[in-house]
Design an enzyme around this catalytic site. Structure first.
Site, PDB file in Angstrom:
ATOM      1  N   ASP A  66      17.346 -66.591  10.226  1.00  0.00           N
ATOM      2  CA  ASP A  66      16.807 -66.428  11.568  1.00  0.00           C
ATOM      3  C   ASP A  66      16.447 -67.805  12.121  1.00  0.00           C
ATOM      4  OD1 ASP A  66      14.531 -66.850   9.990  1.00  0.00           O
ATOM      5  OD2 ASP A  66      13.302 -65.410  11.074  1.00  0.00           O
ATOM      6  N   TYR A  68      14.697 -71.248  13.548  1.00  0.00           N
ATOM      7  CA  TYR A  68      13.489 -72.012  13.220  1.00  0.00           C
ATOM      8  C   TYR A  68      12.341 -71.507  14.085  1.00  0.00           C
ATOM      9  CZ  TYR A  68      16.645 -75.446  11.001  1.00  0.00           C
ATOM     10  OH  TYR A  68      17.581 -76.078  10.211  1.00  0.00           O
ATOM     11  N   PHE A  79      20.739 -73.631  11.576  1.00  0.00           N
ATOM     12  CA  PHE A  79      20.457 -74.895  10.880  1.00  0.00           C
ATOM     13  C   PHE A  79      20.316 -76.103  11.810  1.00  0.00           C
ATOM     14  CE2 PHE A  79      22.543 -72.286   7.597  1.00  0.00           C
ATOM     15  CZ  PHE A  79      21.553 -72.296   6.631  1.00  0.00           C
ATOM     16  N   HIS A 192      21.201 -71.056  -1.390  1.00  0.00           N
ATOM     17  CA  HIS A 192      20.782 -71.538  -0.078  1.00  0.00           C
ATOM     18  C   HIS A 192      20.444 -73.028  -0.168  1.00  0.00           C
ATOM     19  CE1 HIS A 192      18.343 -71.853   3.612  1.00  0.00           C
ATOM     20  NE2 HIS A 192      18.986 -70.778   4.009  1.00  0.00           N
TER      21      HIS A 192
END
Length: 231
Positions: A66, A68, A79, A192
């Site tokens: 989701d 930031y 990202f 991740h």
């Protein structure tokens, strides 16, 4: 209200906005705003990943969880952060792996528009978040919409690379015709890039060179992963 304007190439998803789940999501977001919550990204940036990367030009999908949730960070691409915003830790680790993989020096900024313009769909599974509260808009309907986005990419005739980092992103693999299972798309899964997980399988996974090798093998132009210092 959710801005229902989709770029022309993504109009195949327009019917999703008439579905009951999306109307319920609309009502939830209206309630959040009425309660005084700040929501990121701004509404105009909600579908920015789709605006910058037309459906028929998608070559790589990088899926985040989701947006930031800090002030000034989210701008509609997974990202990515705008110029002038400190590069978040997960993106720092992405840059470290890019440098180890392809020898590309780490960028001094976190703006990934250059990737998006080349056909890298920087998609979050959830497209909004309450300020300061990670995953606060999860399980409200966005996941179903982004499932439809993934399904639309999967339906494309040209082969695509799906970079699925972490268990959350890997759930989307169910919607992809993986070449390893007789399909036409390449799925690259790893840990991740967050500081908590990067050393458990993200570092050393070489996703960028593997993605480009697959694209070239299938007659598609590879991605220029080097980010210019100014956009």
């Amino acid at each position: 209200m959710i801005d229902h304007t989709l770029p022309p190439s993504w109009q195949t998803l327009a019917a999703e906005f008439e579905a009951p789940y999306m109307q319920a999501l609309d009502a939830f977001l209206d309630g959040e705003r009425a309660a005084g919550a700040r929501i990121f990204p701004e509404g105009a940036d909600r579908f920015r990943a789709l605006e910058l990367t037309p459906l028929d030009q998608v070559r790589v999908v990088i899926l985040g969880q989701d947006p930031y949730h800090g002030e000034g960070q989210a701008h509609g691409l997974s990202f990515s952060v705008r110029h002038g915003v400190r590069t978040p830790p997960s993106l720092v680790n992405i840059y470290k792996e890019l440098e180890a993989d392809l020898g590309i020096p780490r960028a001094s900024h976190g703006m990934l528009d250059h990737w998006a313009a080349q056909g890298v769909l920087l998609l979050n599974a959830v497209l909004s978040v309450r300020m300061g509260e990670a995953a606060s808009h999860g399980k409200r309907g966005w996941e179903r919409f982004t499932d439809a986005v993934i399904a639309a990419v999967n339906a494309q005739d040209k082969p695509v690379v799906f970079l699925l980092w972490g268990a959350y992103a890997q759930k989307k693999a169910a919607f992809v015709d993986d070449i390893a299972k007789g399909g036409r798309h390449l799925v690259i899964q790893s840990a991740h890039p967050s500081p908590l997980a990067a050393r458990t399988g993200f570092f050393g996974s070489r996703p960028f060179s593997r993605a480009n090798a697959f694209l070239e093998t299938h007659g598609r132009t590879p991605i220029d992963w080097a980010l210019p210092e100014t956009e």
